[in-house]
Design a protein around this motif. Structure first.
Motif, PDB file in Angstrom:
ATOM      1  N   ALA A 188      39.583  39.582  46.776  1.00 22.19           N
ATOM      2  CA  ALA A 188      39.057  39.914  45.066  1.00 22.19           C
ATOM      3  C   ALA A 188      39.973  39.578  44.308  1.00 22.19           C
ATOM      4  O   ALA A 188      40.000  38.879  43.242  1.00 22.19           O
ATOM      5  CB  ALA A 188      38.250  41.227  45.157  1.00 22.19           C
ATOM      6  N   VAL A 189      41.448  39.981  44.474  1.00 17.66           N
ATOM      7  CA  VAL A 189      42.411  40.099  43.535  1.00 17.66           C
ATOM      8  C   VAL A 189      42.925  38.479  43.606  1.00 17.66           C
ATOM      9  O   VAL A 189      43.280  37.985  42.375  1.00 17.66           O
ATOM     10  CB  VAL A 189      43.641  40.956  44.226  1.00 17.66           C
ATOM     11  CG1 VAL A 189      44.802  40.397  43.330  1.00 17.66           C
ATOM     12  CG2 VAL A 189      43.261  42.178  43.967  1.00 17.66           C
ATOM     13  N   ALA A 190      42.731  37.744  44.737  1.00 17.84           N
ATOM     14  CA  ALA A 190      43.212  36.325  44.806  1.00 17.84           C
ATOM     15  C   ALA A 190      42.117  35.721  44.003  1.00 17.84           C
ATOM     16  O   ALA A 190      42.470  34.624  43.325  1.00 17.84           O
ATOM     17  CB  ALA A 190      42.915  35.902  46.193  1.00 17.84           C
ATOM     18  N   ALA A 191      40.827  35.985  43.962  1.00 13.03           N
ATOM     19  CA  ALA A 191      39.732  35.351  43.102  1.00 13.03           C
ATOM     20  C   ALA A 191      40.182  35.554  41.594  1.00 13.03           C
ATOM     21  O   ALA A 191      39.872  34.659  40.745  1.00 13.03           O
ATOM     22  CB  ALA A 191      38.388  35.969  43.215  1.00 13.03           C
ATOM     23  N   TYR A 192      40.604  36.844  41.149  1.00 13.96           N
ATOM     24  CA  TYR A 192      40.931  37.003  39.743  1.00 13.96           C
ATOM     25  C   TYR A 192      41.990  36.078  39.467  1.00 13.96           C
ATOM     26  O   TYR A 192      42.121  35.580  38.375  1.00 13.96           O
ATOM     27  CB  TYR A 192      41.446  38.596  39.609  1.00 13.96           C
ATOM     28  CG  TYR A 192      42.226  38.906  38.431  1.00 13.96           C
ATOM     29  CD1 TYR A 192      41.598  38.677  37.013  1.00 13.96           C
ATOM     30  CD2 TYR A 192      43.423  38.875  38.289  1.00 13.96           C
ATOM     31  CE1 TYR A 192      42.320  38.810  36.206  1.00 13.96           C
ATOM     32  CE2 TYR A 192      43.984  39.028  37.414  1.00 13.96           C
ATOM     33  CZ  TYR A 192      43.586  38.988  36.137  1.00 13.96           C
ATOM     34  OH  TYR A 192      44.415  39.410  35.083  1.00 13.96           O
ATOM     35  N   ALA A 193      42.934  36.097  40.283  1.00 16.21           N
ATOM     36  CA  ALA A 193      44.349  35.397  39.977  1.00 16.21           C
ATOM     37  C   ALA A 193      43.977  33.769  39.969  1.00 16.21           C
ATOM     38  O   ALA A 193      44.524  33.096  39.163  1.00 16.21           O
ATOM     39  CB  ALA A 193      45.571  35.417  41.130  1.00 16.21           C
ATOM     40  N   ALA A 194      42.980  33.289  40.608  1.00 18.66           N
ATOM     41  CA  ALA A 194      42.739  31.925  40.593  1.00 18.66           C
ATOM     42  C   ALA A 194      41.844  31.738  39.455  1.00 18.66           C
ATOM     43  O   ALA A 194      41.753  30.566  38.706  1.00 18.66           O
ATOM     44  CB  ALA A 194      42.157  31.445  41.760  1.00 18.66           C
ATOM     45  N   GLY A 195      40.768  32.557  39.305  1.00 17.69           N
ATOM     46  CA  GLY A 195      39.735  32.343  38.267  1.00 17.69           C
ATOM     47  C   GLY A 195      39.522  33.165  36.936  1.00 17.69           C
ATOM     48  O   GLY A 195      38.758  33.028  36.154  1.00 17.69           O
ATOM     49  N   GLY A 196      40.459  34.150  36.994  1.00 17.87           N
ATOM     50  CA  GLY A 196      40.536  35.128  35.710  1.00 17.87           C
ATOM     51  C   GLY A 196      39.400  36.072  35.785  1.00 17.87           C
ATOM     52  O   GLY A 196      38.537  36.333  36.727  1.00 17.87           O
ATOM     53  N   LEU A 197      39.316  36.773  34.474  1.00 21.84           N
ATOM     54  CA  LEU A 197      38.530  37.767  34.289  1.00 21.84           C
ATOM     55  C   LEU A 197      36.936  37.279  34.601  1.00 21.84           C
ATOM     56  O   LEU A 197      35.948  38.234  35.322  1.00 21.84           O
ATOM     57  CB  LEU A 197      38.507  38.437  33.170  1.00 21.84           C
ATOM     58  CG  LEU A 197      39.729  39.153  32.932  1.00 21.84           C
ATOM     59  CD1 LEU A 197      40.032  39.723  31.515  1.00 21.84           C
ATOM     60  CD2 LEU A 197      39.795  40.365  33.854  1.00 21.84           C
ATOM     61  N   PRO A 198      36.645  36.143  34.599  1.00 18.43           N
ATOM     62  CA  PRO A 198      35.237  35.497  34.907  1.00 18.43           C
ATOM     63  C   PRO A 198      34.746  35.802  36.075  1.00 18.43           C
ATOM     64  O   PRO A 198      33.711  36.066  36.566  1.00 18.43           O
ATOM     65  CB  PRO A 198      35.025  34.262  34.172  1.00 18.43           C
ATOM     66  CG  PRO A 198      35.921  34.169  33.096  1.00 18.43           C
ATOM     67  CD  PRO A 198      37.254  35.119  33.561  1.00 18.43           C
ATOM     68  N   ALA A 199      35.723  35.675  37.116  1.00 21.50           N
ATOM     69  CA  ALA A 199      35.520  35.812  38.550  1.00 21.50           C
ATOM     70  C   ALA A 199      35.314  37.286  38.756  1.00 21.50           C
ATOM     71  O   ALA A 199      34.575  37.475  39.996  1.00 21.50           O
ATOM     72  CB  ALA A 199      36.746  35.233  39.125  1.00 21.50           C
ATOM     73  N   LEU A 200      35.585  38.281  37.886  1.00 22.68           N
ATOM     74  CA  LEU A 200      35.316  39.849  38.316  1.00 22.68           C
ATOM     75  C   LEU A 200      33.969  40.170  37.518  1.00 22.68           C
ATOM     76  O   LEU A 200      33.523  41.211  37.851  1.00 22.68           O
ATOM     77  CB  LEU A 200      36.338  40.642  37.794  1.00 22.68           C
ATOM     78  CG  LEU A 200      37.803  40.224  38.608  1.00 22.68           C
ATOM     79  CD1 LEU A 200      39.073  41.027  37.865  1.00 22.68           C
ATOM     80  CD2 LEU A 200      37.754  40.452  39.947  1.00 22.68           C
ATOM     81  N   GLN A 201      33.493  39.311  36.610  1.00 20.68           N
ATOM     82  CA  GLN A 201      32.443  39.987  36.030  1.00 20.68           C
ATOM     83  C   GLN A 201      31.037  39.976  36.928  1.00 20.68           C
ATOM     84  O   GLN A 201      30.285  40.850  36.378  1.00 20.68           O
ATOM     85  CB  GLN A 201      32.105  39.212  34.696  1.00 20.68           C
ATOM     86  CG  GLN A 201      33.195  39.369  33.660  1.00 20.68           C
ATOM     87  CD  GLN A 201      33.150  38.506  32.354  1.00 20.68           C
ATOM     88  OE1 GLN A 201      32.270  37.316  32.425  1.00 20.68           O
ATOM     89  NE2 GLN A 201      33.697  38.813  31.170  1.00 20.68           N
ATOM     90  N   ALA A 202      30.965  39.089  37.748  1.00 19.22           N
ATOM     91  CA  ALA A 202      30.018  39.099  38.616  1.00 19.22           C
ATOM     92  C   ALA A 202      29.799  40.124  39.568  1.00 19.22           C
ATOM     93  O   ALA A 202      29.036  40.602  40.029  1.00 19.22           O
ATOM     94  CB  ALA A 202      30.078  37.914  39.440  1.00 19.22           C
ATOM     95  N   MET A 203      30.869  41.086  39.727  1.00 18.18           N
ATOM     96  CA  MET A 203      31.035  42.090  40.673  1.00 18.18           C
ATOM     97  C   MET A 203      30.459  43.539  40.200  1.00 18.18           C
ATOM     98  O   MET A 203      30.508  44.522  40.974  1.00 18.18           O
ATOM     99  CB  MET A 203      32.362  42.390  40.951  1.00 18.18           C
ATOM    100  CG  MET A 203      33.417  42.747  39.906  1.00 18.18           C
ATOM    101  SD  MET A 203      34.962  42.508  40.486  1.00 18.18           S
ATOM    102  CE  MET A 203      35.415  43.865  41.641  1.00 18.18           C
TER     103      MET A 203
END
Length: 237
Positions: free
Chosen positions: A205-220
């Motif tokens: 999940a942290v890798a997803a944040y680093a690659a995609g930014g905060l939008p990648a975390l909003q789905a969670m």
């Protein structure tokens, strides 16, 4: 007053909850062609107390690459400290095989912690080219906490979030690592040998944040309590 960054709840998420969260992260649109890759520093305590879990920590980095691939990719720089004042930072890797080959050559050596060097290195690097996140995995802290907090605060001002994964239950280390995560606008997580799978998925999940930014975390945010806590801490800063 309630603690701002309490870490994860005691109960771990179920495999289904983590799988559902990762499925939502994977639905985030990939970065457009030519976009800058996310950059992440992965720092490990390689002192003697970490030897039993070193191989697992090295293997987890490969999982991070896989998680970031659909979001435009990720560059990871591995770092570690061990022995008598030894601190090393590797090159930036885009391929997990090359990274894992390098990490497989490292062995743990007895010595004191050097978390300050990890933080200072991350500050120096991000001043040259932005680093999205620092991941640190360690079990002890034998340094001046005030000095570490000053560095963590500087890192936070630069916009690099610290994801601090604390192995074991050392109370002194827990207190210091919580403050580092808080001041660097990140997240503190304690884990042990029984929560290796949860750690792996959280690192993805942290890798997803680093690659995609905060939008990648909003789905969670509709997921499990400890995944929801990570999102709340990050999106609330």
């Amino acid at each position: 007053m309630a603690e701002k960054n309490p870490g994860l709840p005691a109960a771990l998420s179920t495999e289904r909850e983590i799988s559902d969260f990762l499925a939502q992260v994977a639905q985030v649109a990939a970065a457009p062609a030519g976009a800058t890759r996310g950059r992440l520093i992965f720092a490990l305590d390689a002192t003697a107390s970490r030897q039993p879990t070193w191989d697992r920590a090295a293997a987890l980095q490969g999982e991070m690459f896989l998680a970031a691939a659909s979001l435009g990719g990720l560059e990871i720089q591995p770092c570690f400290y061990r022995g008598f004042g030894e601190f090393k930072a590797g090159p930036w890797f885009r391929e997990s095989d090359a990274l894992l080959r390098l990490m497989s050559t490292v062995t743990c050596r007895a010595g004191h912690t050097q978390i300050a060097k990890v933080l200072q290195h991350t500050i120096n690097v991000t001043r040259q080219h932005r680093v999205a996140a620092l991941v640190f995995v360690g079990d002890c802290c034998e340094e001046d906490v005030d000095g570490l907090c000053a560095l963590a605060g500087e890192l936070g001002l630069l916009g690099t979030r610290a994801f601090v994964f604390h192995e074991g239950s050392n109370a002194v280390a827990a207190s210091a690592m919580r403050e580092i995560a808080r001041l660097a606008n990140g997240v503190y997580c304690r884990f042990d040998s029984g929560s290796a799978d949860a750690l792996r998925d959280l690192l993805r999940a942290v890798a997803a944040y680093a690659a995609g930014g905060l939008p990648a975390l909003q789905a969670m945010q509709s997921q499990s309590e400890h995944v929801k806590l990570i999102a709340r801490q990050l999106l609330g800063h």
